[in-house]
Scaffold this motif. Structure first.
Motif, PDB file in Angstrom:
ATOM      1  N   VAL A  48       1.727   7.007  -6.500  1.00 51.24           N
ATOM      2  CA  VAL A  48       0.687   7.995  -6.809  1.00 51.24           C
ATOM      3  C   VAL A  48       1.196   9.393  -6.491  1.00 51.24           C
ATOM      4  N   VAL A  49       1.850   9.552  -5.348  1.00 52.16           N
ATOM      5  CA  VAL A  49       2.389  10.860  -4.967  1.00 52.16           C
ATOM      6  C   VAL A  49       3.447  11.298  -5.970  1.00 52.16           C
ATOM      7  N   ARG A  63       2.368   1.758  -3.407  1.00 53.85           N
ATOM      8  CA  ARG A  63       1.385   2.302  -4.358  1.00 53.85           C
ATOM      9  C   ARG A  63       1.104   3.768  -4.062  1.00 53.85           C
ATOM     10  N   GLU A  64       0.992   4.108  -2.798  1.00 50.89           N
ATOM     11  CA  GLU A  64       0.755   5.497  -2.422  1.00 50.89           C
ATOM     12  C   GLU A  64       1.937   6.365  -2.846  1.00 50.89           C
ATOM     13  N   PHE A  69       0.837  -1.194   0.000  1.00 49.74           N
ATOM     14  CA  PHE A  69       0.000   0.000   0.000  1.00 49.74           C
ATOM     15  C   PHE A  69       0.877   1.249   0.000  1.00 49.74           C
TER      16      PHE A  69
END
Length: 122
Positions: free
Chosen positions: A111-112, A107-108, A104
C-alpha cells in the motif's frame, strides 16, 4: 496405539507439514487445544473415580488397591497428555501470529509503495 490413533497421528503430522497459512496453523493449534480439553475431561473423571475408591475402598475388597493404582496411573497419563497437547498447540499458534504479522507488513508495504508511486507520478 490403536489403529484409529495411528491414522489420526498420521493425519496430524501431514497437516503440520502442509501448514502454510495462518489459518492452517490456527486450525492445527485448535486441534491440540481441543485434544487438551478432552484429556482434561478424562483426567477430571479419573480424579473423581480415584476419590471414590479412596473414600469407599471397603466396597471393593481386595480389588480396591488395584483399582486405585490403575485409576491413579490413568490420571497421570491424562494429565501428561493435557500438558503435551498444550505445548503442541503453542508452536502453531505462535507461527500463525508471526505469519499474520508478516502478511500484514507485506500488505502495508504494498500500500505504501502504491501510494508513493501515485504521489511521485503527479
Amino acid at each position: 496405539m490403536s489403529p484409529h490413533e495411528a491414522v489420526q497421528n498420521t493425519n496430524i503430522r501431514r497437516m503440520a507439514q502442509n501448514a502454510r497459512t495462518p489459518s492452517d496453523h490456527d486450525a492445527l493449534s485448535k486441534y491440540f487445544e481441543n485434544a487438551a480439553k478432552e484429556m482434561q475431561t478424562k483426567a477430571d473423571e479419573q480424579k473423581k473415580l480415584l476419590e471414590h475408591y479412596e473414600e469407599k475402598g471397603y466396597l471393593y475388597g481386595r480389588q480396591a488397591q488395584d483399582l486405585k493404582s490403575h485409576t491413579a496411573a490413568l490420571l497421570h497419563k491424562y494429565e501428561a497428555n493435557v500438558d503435551e497437547n498444550i505445548r503442541a498447540a503453542a508452536a502453531p499458534r505462535q507461527m500463525a501470529i508471526e505469519q499474520a504479522k508478516r502478511e500484514f507488513a507485506t500488505r502495508e508495504g504494498q500500500v505504501v509503495n502504491a501510494e508513493s508511486r501515485t504521489h511521485s507520478s503527479k
